[in-house]
Design a protein around this motif. Structure first.
Motif, PDB file in Angstrom:
ATOM      1  N   ASP A  33       0.817  -1.216   0.000  1.00  0.00           N
ATOM      2  CA  ASP A  33       0.000   0.000   0.000  1.00  0.00           C
ATOM      3  C   ASP A  33       0.852   1.268   0.000  1.00  0.00           C
ATOM      4  O   ASP A  33       0.414   2.319   0.442  1.00  0.00           O
ATOM      5  CB  ASP A  33      -0.936  -0.010   1.204  1.00  0.00           C
ATOM      6  N   GLY A  34       2.079   1.170  -0.504  1.00  0.00           N
ATOM      7  CA  GLY A  34       2.986   2.316  -0.519  1.00  0.00           C
ATOM      8  C   GLY A  34       2.427   3.479  -1.330  1.00  0.00           C
ATOM      9  O   GLY A  34       1.622   3.307  -2.240  1.00  0.00           O
ATOM     10  N   VAL A  35       2.878   4.677  -0.983  1.00  0.00           N
ATOM     11  CA  VAL A  35       2.437   5.906  -1.653  1.00  0.00           C
ATOM     12  C   VAL A  35       3.663   6.589  -2.270  1.00  0.00           C
ATOM     13  O   VAL A  35       4.668   6.807  -1.599  1.00  0.00           O
ATOM     14  CB  VAL A  35       1.756   6.871  -0.664  1.00  0.00           C
ATOM     15  N   TYR A  36       3.546   6.910  -3.563  1.00  0.00           N
ATOM     16  CA  TYR A  36       4.585   7.621  -4.295  1.00  0.00           C
ATOM     17  C   TYR A  36       4.049   9.000  -4.659  1.00  0.00           C
ATOM     18  O   TYR A  36       2.921   9.128  -5.133  1.00  0.00           O
ATOM     19  CB  TYR A  36       4.953   6.859  -5.574  1.00  0.00           C
ATOM     20  N   CYS A  37       4.874  10.026  -4.456  1.00  0.00           N
ATOM     21  CA  CYS A  37       4.438  11.387  -4.745  1.00  0.00           C
ATOM     22  C   CYS A  37       5.630  12.187  -5.269  1.00  0.00           C
ATOM     23  O   CYS A  37       6.713  12.144  -4.687  1.00  0.00           O
ATOM     24  CB  CYS A  37       3.906  12.013  -3.457  1.00  0.00           C
ATOM     25  N   ASP A  38       5.425  12.877  -6.396  1.00  0.00           N
ATOM     26  CA  ASP A  38       6.416  13.822  -6.903  1.00  0.00           C
ATOM     27  C   ASP A  38       5.650  15.028  -7.443  1.00  0.00           C
ATOM     28  O   ASP A  38       4.421  15.055  -7.366  1.00  0.00           O
ATOM     29  CB  ASP A  38       7.352  13.162  -7.929  1.00  0.00           C
ATOM     30  N   PRO A  39       6.318  16.038  -7.985  1.00  0.00           N
ATOM     31  CA  PRO A  39       5.595  17.230  -8.440  1.00  0.00           C
ATOM     32  C   PRO A  39       4.571  16.964  -9.548  1.00  0.00           C
ATOM     33  O   PRO A  39       3.693  17.796  -9.776  1.00  0.00           O
ATOM     34  CB  PRO A  39       6.711  18.151  -8.943  1.00  0.00           C
ATOM     35  N   THR A  40       4.656  15.825 -10.213  1.00  0.00           N
ATOM     36  CA  THR A  40       3.747  15.559 -11.338  1.00  0.00           C
ATOM     37  C   THR A  40       2.706  14.493 -11.054  1.00  0.00           C
ATOM     38  O   THR A  40       1.783  14.325 -11.847  1.00  0.00           O
ATOM     39  CB  THR A  40       4.540  15.112 -12.588  1.00  0.00           C
ATOM     40  N   ALA A  41       2.853  13.746  -9.955  1.00  0.00           N
ATOM     41  CA  ALA A  41       1.951  12.607  -9.742  1.00  0.00           C
ATOM     42  C   ALA A  41       1.907  12.199  -8.278  1.00  0.00           C
ATOM     43  O   ALA A  41       2.832  12.469  -7.510  1.00  0.00           O
ATOM     44  CB  ALA A  41       2.415  11.417 -10.573  1.00  0.00           C
ATOM     45  N   ARG A  42       0.812  11.525  -7.933  1.00  0.00           N
ATOM     46  CA  ARG A  42       0.680  10.853  -6.636  1.00  0.00           C
ATOM     47  C   ARG A  42      -0.030   9.548  -6.923  1.00  0.00           C
ATOM     48  O   ARG A  42      -1.139   9.548  -7.477  1.00  0.00           O
ATOM     49  CB  ARG A  42      -0.128  11.698  -5.665  1.00  0.00           C
ATOM     50  N   VAL A  43       0.591   8.431  -6.578  1.00  0.00           N
ATOM     51  CA  VAL A  43      -0.013   7.120  -6.815  1.00  0.00           C
ATOM     52  C   VAL A  43       0.043   6.301  -5.534  1.00  0.00           C
ATOM     53  O   VAL A  43       0.984   6.421  -4.749  1.00  0.00           O
ATOM     54  CB  VAL A  43       0.655   6.361  -7.983  1.00  0.00           C
ATOM     55  N   GLU A  44      -0.978   5.486  -5.335  1.00  0.00           N
ATOM     56  CA  GLU A  44      -1.078   4.649  -4.144  1.00  0.00           C
ATOM     57  C   GLU A  44      -1.099   3.185  -4.539  1.00  0.00           C
ATOM     58  O   GLU A  44      -1.831   2.798  -5.440  1.00  0.00           O
ATOM     59  CB  GLU A  44      -2.340   4.999  -3.362  1.00  0.00           C
ATOM     60  N   GLY A  45      -0.296   2.387  -3.850  1.00  0.00           N
ATOM     61  CA  GLY A  45      -0.254   0.953  -4.072  1.00  0.00           C
ATOM     62  C   GLY A  45       0.779   0.544  -5.103  1.00  0.00           C
ATOM     63  O   GLY A  45       1.152   1.317  -5.986  1.00  0.00           O
ATOM     64  N   ARG A  46       1.225  -0.686  -4.974  1.00  0.00           N
ATOM     65  CA  ARG A  46       2.267  -1.198  -5.870  1.00  0.00           C
ATOM     66  C   ARG A  46       1.789  -1.266  -7.308  1.00  0.00           C
ATOM     67  O   ARG A  46       2.509  -0.891  -8.230  1.00  0.00           O
ATOM     68  CB  ARG A  46       2.734  -2.567  -5.400  1.00  0.00           C
ATOM     69  N   ASP A  47       0.564  -1.733  -7.542  1.00  0.00           N
ATOM     70  CA  ASP A  47       0.056  -1.831  -8.914  1.00  0.00           C
ATOM     71  C   ASP A  47       0.053  -0.474  -9.607  1.00  0.00           C
ATOM     72  O   ASP A  47       0.414  -0.369 -10.784  1.00  0.00           O
ATOM     73  CB  ASP A  47      -1.350  -2.427  -8.939  1.00  0.00           C
ATOM     74  N   SER A  48      -0.340   0.546  -8.887  1.00  0.00           N
ATOM     75  CA  SER A  48      -0.357   1.888  -9.464  1.00  0.00           C
ATOM     76  C   SER A  48       1.048   2.382  -9.778  1.00  0.00           C
ATOM     77  O   SER A  48       1.265   3.052 -10.792  1.00  0.00           O
ATOM     78  CB  SER A  48      -1.047   2.872  -8.515  1.00  0.00           C
ATOM     79  N   LEU A  49       2.019   2.040  -8.926  1.00  0.00           N
ATOM     80  CA  LEU A  49       3.386   2.460  -9.190  1.00  0.00           C
ATOM     81  C   LEU A  49       3.959   1.709 -10.397  1.00  0.00           C
ATOM     82  O   LEU A  49       4.658   2.298 -11.219  1.00  0.00           O
ATOM     83  CB  LEU A  49       4.273   2.260  -7.961  1.00  0.00           C
ATOM     84  N   VAL A  50       3.639   0.428 -10.524  1.00  0.00           N
ATOM     85  CA  VAL A  50       4.068  -0.331 -11.705  1.00  0.00           C
ATOM     86  C   VAL A  50       3.562   0.366 -12.966  1.00  0.00           C
ATOM     87  O   VAL A  50       4.312   0.559 -13.929  1.00  0.00           O
ATOM     88  CB  VAL A  50       3.566  -1.791 -11.631  1.00  0.00           C
ATOM     89  N   SER A  51       2.313   0.771 -12.975  1.00  0.00           N
ATOM     90  CA  SER A  51       1.726   1.459 -14.133  1.00  0.00           C
ATOM     91  C   SER A  51       2.348   2.835 -14.347  1.00  0.00           C
ATOM     92  O   SER A  51       2.618   3.234 -15.486  1.00  0.00           O
ATOM     93  CB  SER A  51       0.222   1.615 -13.948  1.00  0.00           C
ATOM     94  N   HIS A  52       2.562   3.563 -13.266  1.00  0.00           N
ATOM     95  CA  HIS A  52       3.155   4.904 -13.367  1.00  0.00           C
ATOM     96  C   HIS A  52       4.535   4.840 -14.007  1.00  0.00           C
ATOM     97  O   HIS A  52       4.863   5.636 -14.894  1.00  0.00           O
ATOM     98  CB  HIS A  52       3.217   5.545 -11.980  1.00  0.00           C
ATOM     99  N   ILE A  53       5.344   3.894 -13.567  1.00  0.00           N
ATOM    100  CA  ILE A  53       6.678   3.741 -14.148  1.00  0.00           C
ATOM    101  C   ILE A  53       6.568   3.341 -15.612  1.00  0.00           C
ATOM    102  O   ILE A  53       7.345   3.809 -16.455  1.00  0.00           O
ATOM    103  CB  ILE A  53       7.520   2.732 -13.341  1.00  0.00           C
ATOM    104  N   GLY A  54       5.587   2.507 -15.952  1.00  0.00           N
ATOM    105  CA  GLY A  54       5.350   2.167 -17.354  1.00  0.00           C
ATOM    106  C   GLY A  54       5.056   3.400 -18.183  1.00  0.00           C
ATOM    107  O   GLY A  54       5.519   3.526 -19.323  1.00  0.00           O
ATOM    108  N   GLY A  55       4.301   4.337 -17.630  1.00  0.00           N
ATOM    109  CA  GLY A  55       4.013   5.602 -18.306  1.00  0.00           C
ATOM    110  C   GLY A  55       5.277   6.415 -18.540  1.00  0.00           C
ATOM    111  O   GLY A  55       5.421   7.063 -19.586  1.00  0.00           O
TER     112      GLY A  55
END
Length: 122
Positions: A33-55
């Protein structure tokens, strides 16, 4: 796994174009359930981070994120510097991340900052 190993796996995930390999790296380094946040995005959960990095890979094919410092850790928090390198090998931007470490040693939260510190006001 120590903080440096966790950051190494996390950084490798950012450079992994294959989704299943990226997911495997994040399973080592990132809380469910980790949360990633930078000036352009905020994503919650591992699945969302996998997709964000794919983007990231879709937007800038051939770019990579290199961990550019050692990892400093205290009281469940860590920080490290990184560099975004373009497909031609030039530095696109630099920044640093601050992360919270979960009880199992994986990253629970990352807050990223882009570029140098702003100048002081006044």
């Amino acid at each position: 796994m120590g903080a440096s190993d966790v950051v190494r796996a996390y950084g490798a995930a950012w450079n992994e174009p294959d989704e299943s390999s990226r997911r495997a790296l994040l399973e080592e380094a990132w809380s469910d359930d980790g949360v990633y946040c930078d000036p352009t995005a905020r994503v919650e959960g591992r699945d969302s981070l996998v997709s964000h990095i794919g983007g990231f890979h879709e937007q800038i094919p051939g770019a990579r994120i290199d961990v550019a410092s050692g990892v400093e850790e205290h009281h469940g928090w860590l920080r490290f510097a990184w560099t975004m390198v373009g497909p031609d090998g030039t530095t696109m931007t630099e920044g640093f991340d601050v992360g919270e470490v979960a009880e199992d040693g994986r990253l629970r939260r990352i807050v990223g900052f882009f570029g140098p510190f702003p100048p002081t006001e006044g």
